[in-house]
Design a protein around this motif. Structure first.
Motif, PDB file in Angstrom:
ATOM      1  N   ALA A  35       0.835  -1.205   0.000  1.00 51.56           N
ATOM      2  CA  ALA A  35       0.000   0.000   0.000  1.00 51.56           C
ATOM      3  C   ALA A  35       0.870   1.256   0.000  1.00 51.56           C
ATOM      4  O   ALA A  35       0.592   2.213  -0.736  1.00 51.56           O
ATOM      5  CB  ALA A  35      -0.931   0.000   1.205  1.00 51.56           C
ATOM      6  N   GLU A  36       1.937   1.250   0.780  1.00 51.20           N
ATOM      7  CA  GLU A  36       2.855   2.394   0.815  1.00 51.20           C
ATOM      8  C   GLU A  36       3.553   2.573  -0.531  1.00 51.20           C
ATOM      9  O   GLU A  36       3.702   3.692  -1.021  1.00 51.20           O
ATOM     10  CB  GLU A  36       3.906   2.202   1.913  1.00 51.20           C
ATOM     11  N   GLU A  37       3.991   1.463  -1.117  1.00 54.30           N
ATOM     12  CA  GLU A  37       4.660   1.521  -2.422  1.00 54.30           C
ATOM     13  C   GLU A  37       3.721   2.068  -3.497  1.00 54.30           C
ATOM     14  O   GLU A  37       4.131   2.846  -4.347  1.00 54.30           O
ATOM     15  CB  GLU A  37       5.170   0.137  -2.829  1.00 54.30           C
ATOM     16  N   SER A  95       3.402   5.847  -3.027  1.00 58.27           N
ATOM     17  CA  SER A  95       4.634   6.499  -3.484  1.00 58.27           C
ATOM     18  C   SER A  95       4.726   6.493  -5.007  1.00 58.27           C
ATOM     19  O   SER A  95       5.137   7.479  -5.618  1.00 58.27           O
ATOM     20  CB  SER A  95       5.872   5.801  -2.909  1.00 58.27           C
ATOM     21  N   TRP A  96       4.334   5.370  -5.616  1.00 56.73           N
ATOM     22  CA  TRP A  96       4.384   5.255  -7.077  1.00 56.73           C
ATOM     23  C   TRP A  96       3.428   6.259  -7.728  1.00 56.73           C
ATOM     24  O   TRP A  96       3.789   6.929  -8.693  1.00 56.73           O
ATOM     25  CB  TRP A  96       4.031   3.837  -7.504  1.00 56.73           C
ATOM     26  N   ARG A  97       2.229   6.381  -7.201  1.00 54.42           N
ATOM     27  CA  ARG A  97       1.254   7.329  -7.758  1.00 54.42           C
ATOM     28  C   ARG A  97       1.769   8.763  -7.639  1.00 54.42           C
ATOM     29  O   ARG A  97       1.629   9.564  -8.568  1.00 54.42           O
ATOM     30  CB  ARG A  97      -0.095   7.166  -7.069  1.00 54.42           C
ATOM     31  N   GLU A  98       2.354   9.087  -6.508  1.00 55.71           N
ATOM     32  CA  GLU A  98       2.917  10.417  -6.295  1.00 55.71           C
ATOM     33  C   GLU A  98       4.060  10.678  -7.278  1.00 55.71           C
ATOM     34  O   GLU A  98       4.139  11.737  -7.896  1.00 55.71           O
ATOM     35  CB  GLU A  98       3.417  10.506  -4.851  1.00 55.71           C
ATOM     36  N   PHE A  99       4.941   9.694  -7.434  1.00 51.69           N
ATOM     37  CA  PHE A  99       6.081   9.808  -8.336  1.00 51.69           C
ATOM     38  C   PHE A  99       5.633   9.964  -9.789  1.00 51.69           C
ATOM     39  O   PHE A  99       6.096  10.864 -10.494  1.00 51.69           O
ATOM     40  CB  PHE A  99       6.973   8.570  -8.190  1.00 51.69           C
TER      41      PHE A  99
END
Length: 114
Positions: free
Chosen positions: A86-88, A91-95
């Motif tokens: 879930a954290e990854e 982070s991926w969506r933000e990136f």
């Protein structure tokens, strides 16, 4: 795609492939390849050490299962693995949003201050 495009994302790909339930190593590799439409090809020499590392980190659990005369190791997400995935994803969506705003900027809205 092999090698560099996957580097840095392998753990996330493996965790995501296991989200739907336990799988053995080759089934994980196949799931990533199928979900990517064939664009991502994981190598066994990279995948199995990563699975072992994720298990040592407490993100995966494994057990042996027998299929006929053969035994294979089956992996599944732990609660910590689900939280890490879930954290990854966040982070991926933000990136990708940040990179997308640079590579494919939206034109300013009419009347917007620049």
């Amino acid at each position: 795609m092999r090698g560099d495009p996957v580097r840095g994302h392998l753990d996330s790909l493996l965790l995501a492939a296991l989200e739907s339930g336990p799988k053995h190593g080759y089934a994980i590799i196949t799931a990533v390849q199928e979900r990517s439409g064939g664009a991502l090809e994981l190598r066994t020499g990279t995948t199995y050490p990563a699975l072992n590392r994720l298990e040592r980190a407490g993100l995966l659990a494994s057990s042996w299962e027998s299929v006929g005369e053969r035994r294979r190791r089956c992996y599944e997400l732990t609660d910590a693995g689900r939280a890490s995935l879930a954290e990854e994803r966040a982070s991926w969506r933000e990136f990708t949003a940040a990179i997308g705003s640079v590579l494919d900027p939206r034109p300013p809205l009419p009347g917007a201050a620049t």
